[in-house]
Write a protein that holds these residues in place. Sequence first.
Motif, short mmCIF file in Angstrom:
data_model
loop_
_atom_site.label_atom_id
_atom_site.label_comp_id
_atom_site.label_asym_id
_atom_site.label_seq_id
_atom_site.Cartn_x
_atom_site.Cartn_y
_atom_site.Cartn_z
N LEU A 38 26.77 -6.91 57.94
CA LEU A 38 25.59 -6.17 57.51
C LEU A 38 25.25 -5.08 58.52
N SER A 39 25.08 -3.87 58.02
CA SER A 39 24.64 -2.79 58.89
C SER A 39 23.46 -2.07 58.26
N GLY A 40 22.84 -1.24 59.05
CA GLY A 40 21.62 -0.56 58.61
C GLY A 40 20.60 -0.61 59.73
N GLN A 41 19.70 0.36 59.73
CA GLN A 41 18.77 0.48 60.86
C GLN A 41 17.78 -0.69 60.94
N LEU A 42 17.06 -0.73 62.04
CA LEU A 42 16.05 -1.77 62.24
C LEU A 42 15.05 -1.74 61.09
N GLY A 43 14.80 -2.90 60.50
CA GLY A 43 13.85 -2.97 59.40
C GLY A 43 14.44 -2.64 58.04
N ALA A 44 15.76 -2.45 58.00
CA ALA A 44 16.40 -2.11 56.73
C ALA A 44 16.33 -3.27 55.74
N GLY A 45 16.47 -4.47 56.28
CA GLY A 45 16.44 -5.65 55.41
C GLY A 45 17.64 -6.56 55.58
#
Length: 167
Positions: A38-45
């Motif tokens: 899983l990747s994505g910025q802080l708070g992405a989910g």
Amino acid sequence: MSAPPPDELRIQSDSPQRTEQVGLALGRLLRAGDLVCLSGQLGAGKTVLSRGIGAGWGADPPLSSPTYNLVHEHQRENDGARLQHIDLYRISGPAEAASLGLDDILEGDDIAIIEWSQRIGDCLPKEQLRIDIELADEQARELIISARGQRARSLLDALRDTALSRS
Ligand SMILES: Nc1ncnc2c1ncn2[C@@H]1O[C@H](COP(=O)(O)OP(=O)(O)O)[C@@H](O)[C@H]1O
Ligand SMILES: [Mg+2]
């Protein structure tokens, strides 16, 4: 002849509940040795999604945000199967990943869910289901799901059939 399904699945989510529900559908499909990155910025989910995946797989207690330990092990009661929930947010680099025993986890039969997998990118084995969560606004997210390898590909196809049947 019809064209093969695309290698990528994009799911729009308009609430944490919807994201968790997608995770639930995926968690039900997982089996020994599967890797979900899983990747994505802080708070992405990523943690919201992980919680859904864990619930669908059968984790009890539920997955939470790993605060102190970067690796949280969950064992399923009915069959003793294990799921490793890993959060690399605070990791300094691949060397520290090695000290976590990540290689052993990835070579073994446990399911692994890795948040912030982008931190160690190329060190991961090829076979994996990747989910990148893009944050569009306060509640809107796009889950971009792609497959590396045959097993991940069949997971993606199964998820396409189940996760999209709602909505
Ligand atoms: N559509 C959505 N999907 C997932 N989380 C959402 C969504 N809309 C709002 N949120 C909120 O965004 C936050 C995501 O947090 P978290 O899962 O911990 O992020 P990450 O693990 O990627 O840093 C939560 O507070 C959640 O309630
Ligand atoms: Mg998180």
